[in-house]
Structures are given as structure tokens and as C-alpha cells.
Write a protein that holds these residues in place. Structure first.
Motif, short mmCIF file in Angstrom:
data_model
loop_
_atom_site.label_atom_id
_atom_site.label_comp_id
_atom_site.label_asym_id
_atom_site.label_seq_id
_atom_site.Cartn_x
_atom_site.Cartn_y
_atom_site.Cartn_z
N MET A 56 0.70 -1.19 0.09
CA MET A 56 -0.10 -0.02 0.12
C MET A 56 0.97 1.32 -0.02
SD MET A 56 -3.04 -0.67 -0.13
CE MET A 56 -4.15 0.73 0.24
N THR A 57 2.08 1.20 0.72
CA THR A 57 2.69 2.35 0.63
C THR A 57 3.66 2.70 -0.83
OG1 THR A 57 3.38 2.04 3.13
CG2 THR A 57 4.95 3.23 1.83
N ARG A 59 2.06 1.65 -3.52
CA ARG A 59 1.24 2.08 -4.59
C ARG A 59 0.77 3.47 -4.16
NH1 ARG A 59 -3.19 -0.93 -6.85
NH2 ARG A 59 -2.59 -2.70 -5.88
N ASP A 60 0.88 4.10 -2.91
CA ASP A 60 0.90 5.35 -2.98
C ASP A 60 2.09 6.28 -3.40
OD1 ASP A 60 -0.47 7.86 -1.98
OD2 ASP A 60 0.95 7.77 0.03
N LYS A 61 3.07 5.72 -3.45
CA LYS A 61 4.13 6.36 -3.75
C LYS A 61 4.15 6.57 -5.39
CE LYS A 61 7.40 6.29 -0.07
NZ LYS A 61 8.78 5.60 0.45
N GLY A 63 1.67 6.37 -7.17
CA GLY A 63 0.46 7.31 -7.53
C GLY A 63 -0.74 6.37 -7.94
N LEU A 65 -2.79 4.75 -5.92
CA LEU A 65 -3.82 4.61 -4.91
C LEU A 65 -5.04 5.07 -5.07
CD1 LEU A 65 -4.03 3.21 -2.11
CD2 LEU A 65 -3.18 5.16 -1.02
N ALA A 66 -5.08 6.54 -5.58
CA ALA A 66 -6.12 7.12 -6.00
C ALA A 66 -7.00 6.63 -7.00
CB ALA A 66 -5.81 8.52 -6.25
#
Length: 95
Positions: A56-57, A59-61, A63, A65-66
Motif C-alpha cells: 500500500m505504501t 502503491r501510494d508512492k 500514484g 492509490l487514488a
């Protein structure tokens, strides 16, 4: 890409292998959004809580996640929204 992200990618690769997950290609993970989305989804389904958090980290880095990347067969919501405007001119001269 910063050193911290690279370290997290390596931890994900070896942790996924140890947990019986997919074999991850780090170059494709960094370069291809669809591949990254697929691999991170597979890792998120593993029973290891630390790997899920790491996925998840990343995926956020990356881009991801959104918004999930579009598949090749999926219609794009932007393409559906761009429709030609209906013409209101019926016939006759304009004044």
C-alpha cells in the motif's frame, strides 16, 4: 526515485518470494503502471500484514492509490464523457 523507495521495493520483492507470492521484476515494477498494479494487488492478498502495508505504501508512492490504471479492454471514463454536443440548429437561416 529515492533510496527509501528502492529499499521498500527490494523488501517487497524478497518478502513476497518468502511468503509464496509472485516473483516481482523490480524494473517493470518501477516503469510499468499496469504491472505494478497487478503485482501490488497480488501482494495485498498475501496473509503477511507487513507486506500488505508495504504494498500500500508503494502503491501510494507510485500514484496508484487514488486511481487504478485502465485495462486495454475497459472503456475510458474520459472517452465516454467527451461526446459531440448535440446540434440545436434544425433548418433555416440564422439571423
Amino acid at each position: 526515485m529515492d533510496r527509501e523507495t528502492l529499499n521498500e521495493m527490494v523488501k517487497l520483492k524478497f518478502g513476497a518470494r518468502k511468503a509464496g507470492g509472485p516473483e516481482i521484476d523490480l524494473v517493470k515494477l518501477a516503469a510499468d503502471a499496469r504491472y505494478a498494479d497487478d503485482m501490488l494487488s497480488l501482494v495485498e492478498n498475501l496473509p503477511d500484514e507487513a507486506l500488505v502495508l508495504l504494498a500500500m505504501t508503494l502503491r501510494d508512492k507510485f500514484g496508484l492509490l487514488a486511481a487504478r490504471p485502465q485495462r486495454s479492454g475497459d472503456p475510458s471514463p474520459a472517452a465516454e464523457a467527451v461526446a459531440p454536443p448535440e446540434s440545436r440548429y434544425m433548418s433555416g437561416a440564422r439571423s
